[in-house]
Design an enzyme around this catalytic site. Structure first.
Site, short mmCIF file in Angstrom:
data_model
loop_
_atom_site.label_atom_id
_atom_site.label_comp_id
_atom_site.label_asym_id
_atom_site.label_seq_id
_atom_site.Cartn_x
_atom_site.Cartn_y
_atom_site.Cartn_z
N HIS A 18 0.62 -1.14 0.22
CA HIS A 18 -0.11 0.02 -0.01
C HIS A 18 0.82 1.17 -0.02
CE1 HIS A 18 -2.76 -2.66 2.34
NE2 HIS A 18 -3.63 -2.76 1.10
N LYS A 42 -18.29 -6.53 6.36
CA LYS A 42 -17.09 -7.11 6.16
C LYS A 42 -16.16 -7.04 7.25
CE LYS A 42 -13.71 -6.55 2.59
NZ LYS A 42 -13.09 -5.64 1.47
N ARG A 91 -1.70 -5.78 -8.74
CA ARG A 91 -0.51 -6.90 -8.37
C ARG A 91 -0.27 -7.83 -9.52
NH1 ARG A 91 -2.94 -7.77 -2.54
NH2 ARG A 91 -4.77 -7.25 -3.83
N SER A 129 -2.51 -8.06 2.67
CA SER A 129 -2.81 -8.00 4.03
C SER A 129 -3.15 -9.25 4.68
CB SER A 129 -4.03 -6.89 4.30
OG SER A 129 -3.83 -5.52 3.76
P1 ADP Z 1 -9.76 -3.77 -0.90
O1 ADP Z 1 -10.46 -4.77 0.06
O2 ADP Z 1 -10.36 -2.81 -1.36
O3 ADP Z 1 -9.12 -4.72 -1.91
P2 ADP Z 1 -7.06 -3.65 0.12
O4 ADP Z 1 -6.35 -2.82 1.49
O5 ADP Z 1 -6.80 -5.27 0.18
O6 ADP Z 1 -8.43 -3.14 0.03
O7 ADP Z 1 -6.59 -3.11 -1.10
C1 ADP Z 1 -6.60 -1.60 -1.25
C2 ADP Z 1 -6.00 -1.27 -2.65
O8 ADP Z 1 -4.58 -1.54 -2.60
C3 ADP Z 1 -6.36 -2.13 -3.81
O9 ADP Z 1 -6.39 -1.28 -5.03
C4 ADP Z 1 -5.38 -3.19 -4.05
O10 ADP Z 1 -5.31 -3.84 -5.08
C5 ADP Z 1 -4.14 -2.24 -3.57
N1 ADP Z 1 -2.98 -3.24 -2.96
C6 ADP Z 1 -3.07 -4.28 -1.78
N2 ADP Z 1 -2.06 -4.89 -1.73
C7 ADP Z 1 -1.21 -4.28 -2.59
C8 ADP Z 1 0.13 -4.62 -3.03
N3 ADP Z 1 0.87 -5.39 -2.20
N4 ADP Z 1 0.67 -3.76 -3.92
C9 ADP Z 1 0.20 -2.97 -4.68
N5 ADP Z 1 -1.27 -2.71 -4.44
C10 ADP Z 1 -1.91 -3.36 -3.52
#
Ligand code: ADP
Length: 163
Positions: A18, A42, A91, A129
């Site tokens: 992130h 959620k 990703r 995450s």
């Molecule tokens: P959501 O539940 O909306 O997917 P996340 O917190 O998992 O929430 O992710 C938020 C955003 O960050 C999404 O666009 C996700 O693709 C991106 N994201 C999560 N992890 C990574 C990573 N390791 N590298 C790049 N982008 C990421």
């Protein structure tokens, strides 16, 4: 005119993936508003307040970043922040189908709102995450994946703090 982008997500918890996207976003936009999704349906490990607190802590040296929470439709949140750009991280191909559906649906709901996708540095392409939560829950090291304060919070959640 200043350019503001919204970076929405669950951030349960924030990872270096992130943060990589946040830093890339800051090179393109003047201001970045991180929208932490508050969705009681959620199930998250951390509360909305905890997720926001961790994000604020790890972005405290980035004055152009604002951390806030939102519920309901993302496009409504984007409008209330006077923005018209959503940032999402991509990703792998596996992210693509869902992200494209969301982006096109959001465009149907708000025609002037665009979604832009940023790719993280290669080591973060397999990071999520969920995987970090599994690693720490099983007693593994997450030093390479999350900032130290976040790893500490994860250990506390799983009651793995050293006595
Ligand atoms: P959501 O539940 O909306 O997917 P996340 O917190 O998992 O929430 O992710 C938020 C955003 O960050 C999404 O666009 C996700 O693709 C991106 N994201 C999560 N992890 C990574 C990573 N390791 N590298 C790049 N982008 C990421």
């Amino acid at each position: 005119m200043i350019k503001i982008a919204i970076y929405p997500g669950s951030f349960d918890p924030v990872t270096y993936g992130h943060l990589d996207i946040i830093k890339r976003g800051l090179q393109i936009f003047d201001q970045l508003t991180i929208g932490v999704l508050h969705n009681p349906n959620k199930k998250t490990l951390f509360s909305t307040e905890e997720r926001m607190a961790m994000l604020k802590e790890v972005t405290k040296d980035m004055p152009a970043v604002t951390v806030t929470s939102f519920d309901g439709l993302l496009v409504n949140f984007v409008r209330t922040r006077q923005a018209n750009v959503i940032i999402r991280g991509l990703r792998a191909v596996s992210d693509f189908e869902y992200e494209m559906q969301m982006a096109l649906m959001n465009r149907k709901l708000a025609e002037n709102v665009d979604t832009i996708f940023l790719m993280p540095a290669e080591p973060y392409t397999y990071l999520s995450s969920s995987i970090v939560k599994e690693i720490v829950a099983e007693g593994g090291q997450a030093t390479k994946f999350v900032p130290p304060q976040v790893e500490e919070k994860l250990r506390q959640k799983f009651s793995l703090t050293k006595e």
